[in-house]
Design a protein around this motif. Structure first.
Motif, PDB file in Angstrom:
ATOM      1  N   GLY A  75      -2.731  -3.808   2.657  1.00 44.99           N
ATOM      2  CA  GLY A  75      -2.722  -2.797   3.707  1.00 44.99           C
ATOM      3  C   GLY A  75      -2.690  -3.441   5.076  1.00 44.99           C
ATOM      4  O   GLY A  75      -3.271  -4.500   5.290  1.00 44.99           O
ATOM      5  N   GLY A  76      -1.945  -2.839   5.993  1.00 44.38           N
ATOM      6  CA  GLY A  76      -1.931  -3.298   7.368  1.00 44.38           C
ATOM      7  C   GLY A  76      -1.026  -4.477   7.650  1.00 44.38           C
ATOM      8  O   GLY A  76      -1.283  -5.242   8.573  1.00 44.38           O
ATOM      9  N   ARG A  77       0.048  -4.618   6.893  1.00 46.47           N
ATOM     10  CA  ARG A  77       0.953  -5.763   7.091  1.00 46.47           C
ATOM     11  C   ARG A  77       1.432  -5.878   8.532  1.00 46.47           C
ATOM     12  O   ARG A  77       1.608  -6.968   9.048  1.00 46.47           O
ATOM     13  N   ALA A  78       1.650  -4.754   9.202  1.00 47.33           N
ATOM     14  CA  ALA A  78       2.145  -4.778  10.586  1.00 47.33           C
ATOM     15  C   ALA A  78       1.036  -4.463  11.590  1.00 47.33           C
ATOM     16  O   ALA A  78       1.315  -4.173  12.744  1.00 47.33           O
ATOM     17  N   GLU A  79      -0.205  -4.521  11.155  1.00 48.43           N
ATOM     18  CA  GLU A  79      -1.348  -4.182  12.003  1.00 48.43           C
ATOM     19  C   GLU A  79      -2.260  -5.400  12.155  1.00 48.43           C
ATOM     20  O   GLU A  79      -2.179  -6.349  11.387  1.00 48.43           O
ATOM     21  N   ARG A  80      -3.171  -5.311  13.101  1.00 49.62           N
ATOM     22  CA  ARG A  80      -4.162  -6.384  13.264  1.00 49.62           C
ATOM     23  C   ARG A  80      -5.283  -6.277  12.226  1.00 49.62           C
ATOM     24  O   ARG A  80      -5.881  -7.280  11.852  1.00 49.62           O
ATOM     25  N   ILE A  81      -5.581  -5.056  11.793  1.00 45.05           N
ATOM     26  CA  ILE A  81      -6.584  -4.857  10.744  1.00 45.05           C
ATOM     27  C   ILE A  81      -5.855  -4.817   9.407  1.00 45.05           C
ATOM     28  O   ILE A  81      -4.958  -4.000   9.201  1.00 45.05           O
ATOM     29  N   LYS A  82      -6.238  -5.704   8.498  1.00 45.19           N
ATOM     30  CA  LYS A  82      -5.551  -5.829   7.215  1.00 45.19           C
ATOM     31  C   LYS A  82      -6.552  -5.736   6.070  1.00 45.19           C
ATOM     32  O   LYS A  82      -7.709  -6.135   6.217  1.00 45.19           O
ATOM     33  N   LEU A  83      -6.087  -5.245   4.952  1.00 40.82           N
ATOM     34  CA  LEU A  83      -6.858  -5.294   3.717  1.00 40.82           C
ATOM     35  C   LEU A  83      -6.165  -6.299   2.810  1.00 40.82           C
ATOM     36  O   LEU A  83      -4.966  -6.186   2.539  1.00 40.82           O
ATOM     37  N   VAL A  84      -6.931  -7.306   2.385  1.00 38.45           N
ATOM     38  CA  VAL A  84      -6.367  -8.396   1.607  1.00 38.45           C
ATOM     39  C   VAL A  84      -7.113  -8.511   0.288  1.00 38.45           C
ATOM     40  O   VAL A  84      -8.348  -8.444   0.250  1.00 38.45           O
ATOM     41  N   LYS A  85      -6.351  -8.691  -0.783  1.00 38.93           N
ATOM     42  CA  LYS A  85      -6.943  -8.916  -2.108  1.00 38.93           C
ATOM     43  C   LYS A  85      -6.777 -10.397  -2.450  1.00 38.93           C
ATOM     44  O   LYS A  85      -5.700 -10.960  -2.330  1.00 38.93           O
ATOM     45  N   VAL A  86      -7.880 -11.000  -2.871  1.00 34.95           N
ATOM     46  CA  VAL A  86      -7.888 -12.387  -3.322  1.00 34.95           C
ATOM     47  C   VAL A  86      -8.325 -12.365  -4.774  1.00 34.95           C
ATOM     48  O   VAL A  86      -9.317 -11.742  -5.113  1.00 34.95           O
ATOM     49  N   LYS A  87      -7.571 -13.057  -5.630  1.00 36.70           N
ATOM     50  CA  LYS A  87      -7.967 -13.128  -7.041  1.00 36.70           C
ATOM     51  C   LYS A  87      -7.879 -14.562  -7.523  1.00 36.70           C
ATOM     52  O   LYS A  87      -7.187 -15.386  -6.932  1.00 36.70           O
ATOM     53  N   ILE A  88      -8.600 -14.826  -8.578  1.00 34.40           N
ATOM     54  CA  ILE A  88      -8.595 -16.168  -9.155  1.00 34.40           C
ATOM     55  C   ILE A  88      -7.430 -16.272 -10.127  1.00 34.40           C
ATOM     56  O   ILE A  88      -7.118 -15.390 -10.836  1.00 34.40           O
TER      57      ILE A  88
END
Length: 88
Positions: A75-88
């Motif tokens: 979420g938020g690829r073009a925004e300053r606030i982003k939601l990022v998923k990190v997985k192992i």
């Protein structure tokens, strides 16, 4: 500074991060953990042509010791606030 999040990733196998990105910075680095657990990150790349997102993914992969394929901006690829998923 990301110790709490690294521990959570190792425990759960995945992690969702709220990122407050600041592109055009002299250096890519974590600046602060905000009250809402958002991670404020300075990014040494411009926000044009996806350069800042690419730099963010590279930085997070290094910080969490995972492959870049394990980092997804959901979420938020073009925004300053982003939601990022990190997985192992």
């Amino acid at each position: 500074m990301l110790t709490k999040f690294k521990k959570q990733l190792r425990q759960d196998g995945e992690l969702y991060l709220k990122i407050k990105a600041h592109p055009n910075s002299p250096k890519t680095e974590v600046k602060d953990i905000l009250e809402d657990d958002a991670v404020k990150i300075n990014i040494a790349a411009t926000p044009e042509k996806n350069k800042a997102n690419t730099e963010l993914v590279k930085f997070l992969a290094k910080e969490f010791d995972v492959n870049q394929d394990s980092i997804v901006i959901i979420g938020g690829r073009a925004e300053r606030i982003k939601l990022v998923k990190v997985k192992i």
